[in-house]
Scaffold this motif. Structure first.
Motif, PDB file in Angstrom:
ATOM      1  N   ASP A   1       1.046  -1.144  -0.345  1.00 56.19           N
ATOM      2  CA  ASP A   1      -0.114   0.250   0.083  1.00 56.19           C
ATOM      3  C   ASP A   1       0.846   1.348   0.074  1.00 56.19           C
ATOM      4  O   ASP A   1       1.554   1.342   1.110  1.00 56.19           O
ATOM      5  CB  ASP A   1      -0.995  -0.260   1.135  1.00 56.19           C
ATOM      6  CG  ASP A   1      -2.127   1.212   0.966  1.00 56.19           C
ATOM      7  OD1 ASP A   1      -2.245   1.574   0.383  1.00 56.19           O
ATOM      8  OD2 ASP A   1      -1.958   1.752   2.630  1.00 56.19           O
ATOM      9  N   GLY A   2       1.213   1.991  -0.857  1.00 59.14           N
ATOM     10  CA  GLY A   2       1.502   3.228  -1.132  1.00 59.14           C
ATOM     11  C   GLY A   2       2.774   3.209  -2.064  1.00 59.14           C
ATOM     12  O   GLY A   2       3.485   4.436  -2.660  1.00 59.14           O
ATOM     13  N   GLY A   3       3.078   2.244  -1.565  1.00 57.28           N
ATOM     14  CA  GLY A   3       4.361   1.524  -2.722  1.00 57.28           C
ATOM     15  C   GLY A   3       4.490   2.456  -4.174  1.00 57.28           C
ATOM     16  O   GLY A   3       3.350   1.380  -5.021  1.00 57.28           O
ATOM     17  N   ALA A   4       5.204   2.369  -5.093  1.00 60.10           N
ATOM     18  CA  ALA A   4       5.443   3.144  -6.656  1.00 60.10           C
ATOM     19  C   ALA A   4       6.265   2.449  -7.241  1.00 60.10           C
ATOM     20  O   ALA A   4       7.533   1.591  -6.526  1.00 60.10           O
ATOM     21  CB  ALA A   4       6.018   4.817  -6.443  1.00 60.10           C
ATOM     22  N   VAL A   5       6.357   2.263  -8.059  1.00 65.02           N
ATOM     23  CA  VAL A   5       7.732   1.548  -9.491  1.00 65.02           C
ATOM     24  C   VAL A   5       6.749   2.526 -10.746  1.00 65.02           C
ATOM     25  O   VAL A   5       6.138   2.916 -11.042  1.00 65.02           O
ATOM     26  CB  VAL A   5       6.792   0.400  -9.886  1.00 65.02           C
ATOM     27  CG1 VAL A   5       7.517  -0.084 -11.432  1.00 65.02           C
ATOM     28  CG2 VAL A   5       6.717  -0.447  -8.847  1.00 65.02           C
ATOM     29  N   ALA A   6       8.157   3.057 -10.891  1.00 67.50           N
ATOM     30  CA  ALA A   6       8.394   4.372 -12.162  1.00 67.50           C
ATOM     31  C   ALA A   6       9.625   4.031 -12.785  1.00 67.50           C
ATOM     32  O   ALA A   6      10.445   3.792 -12.166  1.00 67.50           O
ATOM     33  CB  ALA A   6       8.113   5.691 -11.645  1.00 67.50           C
ATOM     34  N   GLY A   7       9.553   4.311 -14.287  1.00 65.81           N
ATOM     35  CA  GLY A   7      10.454   3.607 -14.984  1.00 65.81           C
ATOM     36  C   GLY A   7       9.790   4.131 -16.819  1.00 65.81           C
ATOM     37  O   GLY A   7       9.251   4.216 -16.890  1.00 65.81           O
ATOM     38  N   ARG A   8      11.398   4.132 -17.144  1.00 64.72           N
ATOM     39  CA  ARG A   8      10.707   3.715 -18.699  1.00 64.72           C
ATOM     40  C   ARG A   8      10.439   2.515 -19.470  1.00 64.72           C
ATOM     41  O   ARG A   8      11.904   1.431 -19.054  1.00 64.72           O
ATOM     42  CB  ARG A   8      12.339   4.937 -19.488  1.00 64.72           C
ATOM     43  CG  ARG A   8      12.435   4.911 -20.967  1.00 64.72           C
ATOM     44  CD  ARG A   8      13.592   5.754 -21.811  1.00 64.72           C
ATOM     45  NE  ARG A   8      14.959   5.053 -20.649  1.00 64.72           N
ATOM     46  CZ  ARG A   8      15.066   4.227 -21.808  1.00 64.72           C
ATOM     47  NH1 ARG A   8      15.134   3.372 -22.447  1.00 64.72           N
ATOM     48  NH2 ARG A   8      16.666   3.997 -20.933  1.00 64.72           N
ATOM     49  N   LEU A   9       9.829   1.980 -20.286  1.00 64.44           N
ATOM     50  CA  LEU A   9       9.938   0.992 -20.553  1.00 64.44           C
ATOM     51  C   LEU A   9      10.870   0.537 -21.587  1.00 64.44           C
ATOM     52  O   LEU A   9      10.385   0.919 -22.649  1.00 64.44           O
ATOM     53  CB  LEU A   9       8.170   0.708 -20.596  1.00 64.44           C
ATOM     54  CG  LEU A   9       7.917  -0.739 -20.819  1.00 64.44           C
ATOM     55  CD1 LEU A   9       7.795  -1.599 -20.303  1.00 64.44           C
ATOM     56  CD2 LEU A   9       6.187  -0.708 -22.025  1.00 64.44           C
ATOM     57  N   VAL A  10      11.167  -0.306 -21.456  1.00 70.71           N
ATOM     58  CA  VAL A  10      12.368  -1.370 -22.221  1.00 70.71           C
ATOM     59  C   VAL A  10      12.291  -1.963 -23.011  1.00 70.71           C
ATOM     60  O   VAL A  10      12.633  -2.896 -24.626  1.00 70.71           O
ATOM     61  CB  VAL A  10      13.971  -0.834 -21.983  1.00 70.71           C
ATOM     62  CG1 VAL A  10      14.150   0.330 -21.582  1.00 70.71           C
ATOM     63  CG2 VAL A  10      14.204  -1.946 -21.005  1.00 70.71           C
ATOM     64  N   ALA A  11      11.202  -2.984 -22.275  1.00 73.52           N
ATOM     65  CA  ALA A  11      11.149  -4.569 -22.929  1.00 73.52           C
ATOM     66  C   ALA A  11      10.191  -5.536 -22.172  1.00 73.52           C
ATOM     67  O   ALA A  11       9.469  -5.028 -21.044  1.00 73.52           O
ATOM     68  CB  ALA A  11      12.482  -5.620 -23.084  1.00 73.52           C
ATOM     69  N   ALA A  12       9.835  -6.322 -22.304  1.00 74.22           N
ATOM     70  CA  ALA A  12       8.299  -6.898 -21.981  1.00 74.22           C
ATOM     71  C   ALA A  12       8.456  -8.081 -22.545  1.00 74.22           C
ATOM     72  O   ALA A  12       9.188  -8.511 -23.677  1.00 74.22           O
ATOM     73  CB  ALA A  12       7.017  -6.338 -22.838  1.00 74.22           C
ATOM     74  N   ALA A  13       8.265  -9.185 -22.056  1.00 74.34           N
ATOM     75  CA  ALA A  13       7.928 -10.564 -22.557  1.00 74.34           C
ATOM     76  C   ALA A  13       7.084 -11.845 -21.375  1.00 74.34           C
ATOM     77  O   ALA A  13       7.330 -11.154 -19.925  1.00 74.34           O
ATOM     78  CB  ALA A  13       9.693 -11.264 -22.501  1.00 74.34           C
ATOM     79  N   GLY A  14       5.825 -12.032 -21.513  1.00 74.02           N
ATOM     80  CA  GLY A  14       4.680 -12.752 -21.238  1.00 74.02           C
ATOM     81  C   GLY A  14       4.077 -11.891 -20.256  1.00 74.02           C
ATOM     82  O   GLY A  14       3.929 -10.827 -20.218  1.00 74.02           O
TER      83      GLY A  14
END
Length: 291
Positions: free
Chosen positions: A224-237
């Motif tokens: 709760d309240g935790g953040a995740v932020a960044g630039r998307l460089v790849a995705a798989a599955g």
């Protein structure tokens, strides 16, 4: 505005975040994304039905279901042989994740390659097509005869994704296994063998010719309240790979986002959730689904 996450999907071969109620957010490589978890993670229910208790589920769990909804979902799962009379046509496939890391599986023909994208298969080829139980029996034959599993831990997939052999080697390995598979006796009579045609997903996943970028850690739980932020460089599955502010690359296992209400967070929000080290390529006991 809060949206409750329903996971990562691959419609039309492109990654999207899905939300409760049917909405989708397209994801583009090179773009900044950020979100913050709010409240508690709730059970998503089963077979299209909401959880009557809206039960709280553990943050690290890879399925956002309470025990009762998980039992209901499994009872009507093709993967668990809960629907043996399914009339759809199925396909048997070989999925390639890295050198020597191949699995055999089955998927409904109408889904096309979506199941392979969902599993994070960097390359794949079809082996045969036919009724469900014929596909299942042949899958078991091929698993034993070729010495390949029907499950590969996600930790192993992540461990090899940062350094892959080139396309020629991927194709050569799949071609060799395909040739051995279609030459075997004992296939179910109702299953039609399919010609070799390898498909590469490296570009779809945002990977270079030899994989990468290598990940430095894995987000495997929100708070709760935790953040995740960044630039998307790849995705798989189910994995998103983000370049974050400290210069590292983190994998976000979107299975642990499911059931959380998320609100937007700016690019400067950073990462304030638990992060684990990426396990070595040979490690990890976690299994993904049969197909």
């Amino acid at each position: 505005m809060e949206w409750r996450c329903a996971g990562l999907g691959w419609p039309d071969g492109k990654p999207v975040l899905r939300w409760e109620g049917g909405r989708c957010s397209a994801l583009a490589y090179g773009r900044d994304i950020g979100f913050r978890a709010v409240g508690e993670r709730r059970c998503v229910g089963a077979r299209g039905n909401p959880c009557p208790l809206r039960a709280v589920v553990p943050g690290p769990a890879t399925q956002a279901r309470c025990p009762e909804c998980a039992r209901l979902d499994r009872a009507f799962s093709v993967a668990a042989d809960g629907v043996p009379d399914d009339p759809r046509t199925y396909r048997v496939y070989l999925a390639w994740f890295g050198a020597g890391l191949v699995k055999v599986g089955i998927t409904a023909e109408q889904r096309g390659p979506v199941r392979l994208l969902e599993q994070g298969a960097v390359a794949f080829c079809w082996l045969g097509r036919g009724p469900l139980m014929a596909a299942r029996r042949t899958e078991e034959l091929l698993r034993a005869a070729l010495g390949v599993p029907d499950r590969v831990p996600y930790a192993r997939k992540r461990g090899v994704r940062g350094a892959l052999p080139g396309w020629a080697e991927r194709e050569r390995e799949l071609a060799g296994l395909h040739g051995r598979a279609v030459a075997l006796d004992g296939w179910a009579e109702a299953l039609e063998r399919m010609p070799f045609d390898a498909v590469d997903h490296a570009g779809v996943f945002g990977l270079g010719a030899h994989g990468g970028p290598a990940a430095d850690g894995v987000v495997r739980e929100l708070v709760d309240g935790g953040a995740v932020a960044g630039r998307l460089v790849a995705a798989a599955g189910p994995d998103l790979q983000l370049a974050v502010a400290d210069g590292s690359v983190l994998v976000v296992d979107t299975r642990v986002l499911v059931g959380w209400a998320l609100v937007a967070a700016g690019a400067g929000a950073g990462v304030s959730v638990p992060v684990r080290a990426v396990e070595p390529a040979g490690g990890g006991a976690e299994q993904d689904g049969l197909f």
